[in-house]
Write a protein that holds these residues in place. Structure first.
Motif, short mmCIF file in Angstrom:
data_model
loop_
_atom_site.label_atom_id
_atom_site.label_comp_id
_atom_site.label_asym_id
_atom_site.label_seq_id
_atom_site.Cartn_x
_atom_site.Cartn_y
_atom_site.Cartn_z
N GLY A 33 43.89 43.93 29.92
CA GLY A 33 44.06 42.24 29.11
C GLY A 33 42.58 42.15 28.18
N TYR A 34 41.46 42.10 29.14
CA TYR A 34 40.21 41.01 28.40
C TYR A 34 40.23 42.02 27.02
CZ TYR A 34 35.46 39.63 26.55
OH TYR A 34 35.06 38.67 26.34
N ALA A 35 40.25 42.87 27.17
CA ALA A 35 39.80 44.25 25.81
C ALA A 35 41.21 43.43 24.43
CB ALA A 35 40.53 45.53 26.16
N ALA A 190 42.31 38.71 35.83
CA ALA A 190 40.50 39.09 35.87
C ALA A 190 40.90 39.75 37.19
CB ALA A 190 39.67 38.37 35.50
N GLU A 191 39.98 41.12 36.73
CA GLU A 191 39.83 41.51 38.17
C GLU A 191 38.44 41.97 38.82
OE1 GLU A 191 42.77 45.50 38.59
OE2 GLU A 191 43.77 43.94 38.65
N THR A 192 37.62 41.84 37.70
CA THR A 192 35.94 42.78 37.95
C THR A 192 35.34 41.29 37.45
OG1 THR A 192 35.52 42.50 35.31
CG2 THR A 192 36.63 45.01 37.35
N VAL A 193 34.08 41.10 38.40
CA VAL A 193 33.42 39.94 38.04
C VAL A 193 32.87 40.11 36.38
CG1 VAL A 193 31.34 38.75 39.23
CG2 VAL A 193 33.12 39.90 40.52
N GLU A 194 32.99 40.71 35.72
CA GLU A 194 31.98 40.85 35.02
C GLU A 194 32.99 40.53 33.75
OE1 GLU A 194 30.40 44.11 31.38
OE2 GLU A 194 31.01 44.53 32.89
#
Length: 343
Positions: A33-35, A190-194
């Motif tokens: 999604g962020y990509a 969002a799943e990752t902290v980054e």
């Protein structure tokens, strides 16, 4: 049998691979999604956004009879500024009337200053500087009211058309709102902290820029909705003529002005004389004392000179006095006696 077994096995393998591909696609949809947002963000950074319907309405054009393009003025964003230099015979009353008129029309006084001074002839010179914000729809009514109560010596009107600038800012604001909404959706999934940190940083930048643009839009709206009027008011004894007068009128007015100047000069002299009486009295006493001293010196000098001249006349008179007659014969006979004796 072998061919049938091969077909069944091939079909089973195809079904297994299809299920695996579907599972991989569903699991990677959230992480990508962020990509996808990053790809669309690059396009937004280069100004690729949809123009809102309001902008299209403002930029609505139609072909005129002369073949030129005419712009629809009903939705234009115009900033109007008026500068007025006026004269009045009663400054306090004029300032009060202007303040009441501004308030009655739904406006407000942004700044007001009154200056007190004196001219070279000793008369008071007063003036005022007022900055008024009047609703744009009532601007003409306010200007007409000022012209009816004062003598206008200078008037200038400036109109600044900010329609295109306003449309661009509104379009950018809408684009930022869309970007903010998209970032919030990505933040929820969002799943990752980054990814979470990256999205939050970008969301903070978008919100800061959005607040700045909205503040600019509010400022433009205030300038468009409320026109600015700068008033310079001067208190005078007589108004400055605004129309060219005839020769006879100018001669008559010149005669009356000179007569008035003579009267003012006499009044100014009397005011000066009365206000300087104490100093003039002291000056007169000093002058009288000096005159008396000089007179005494001159009189004394004349007396001394007269006395000296009298003494000189007396001495000269004594030296030039004649010999008495009874002494003259005796002096004449003395030699004869001597001669007789000798004989």
């Amino acid at each position: 049998m072998k061919k049938r077994s091969i077909r069944v096995f091939g079909t089973a393998m195809a079904l297994v691979m299809g299920v695996m591909l579907t599972a991989c696609g569903s699991s990677s949809s959230d992480s990508s999604g962020y990509a996808k947002y990053a790809a669309t963000e690059t396009a937004a950074d280069y100004g690729v956004y949809e123009e809102p319907a309001a902008a299209m309405e403002m930029a609505d054009t139609s072909a005129g009879t002369d073949g030129q393009t005419q712009v629809n003025d009903t939705s234009r964003k115009l900033i109007k500024t008026v500068n007025l230099d006026t004269e009045t015979e009663d400054l306090d009353q004029t300032v009060s009337l202007i303040e009441q008129k501004v308030t009655g029309l739904g406006g407000y006084i942004e700044s007001s200053n009154i200056y007190n001074g004196t001219t070279y002839s000793g008369r008071s010179s007063r003036s005022a500087s007022i900055t008024a914000r009047v609703p744009a729809v009532n601007l003409d009514s306010f200007v007409d009211s000022v012209e009816g109560n004062t003598n206008i010596t200078r008037k200038s009107v400036n109109v600044d058309d900010i329609t295109l600038t306003y449309v661009d800012i509104e379009s950018k604001r809408n684009s930022l709102r869309t970007e903010e909404k998209r970032l919030l959706e990505i933040l929820e999934s969002a799943e990752t902290v980054e990814d979470l940190i990256t999205v939050e940083d970008k969301l903070a930048d978008v919100r800061y820029e959005l607040e700045s643009i909205e503040s600019q839009i509010r400022s433009y709206d205030n300038l468009v909705d409320y026109s600015t009027v700068y008033l310079n008011i001067e208190e005078v004894v007589k108004f400055t003529p605004v129309e060219k007068e005839s020769a006879f009128s100018r001669m008559g007015k010149g005669f009356m002005e000179n007569l008035s100047d003579v009267g003012e000069a006499i009044v100014d002299f009397l005011v000066w004389f009365v206000s300087h009486i104490p100093g003039l009295i002291v000056f007169a006493i000093v002058v009288v004392i000096i005159v008396l001293i000089i007179r005494a010196i001159v009189v004394g000098s004349k007396k001394k000179k007269a006395k000296k001249m009298q003494m000189m006349y007396q001495a000269a008179a004594q030296n030039a006095a004649p010999v008495p007659s009874n002494q003259a014969p005796q002096q004449a006979k003395e030699p004869e006696k001597g001669n007789d004796g000798n004989k």
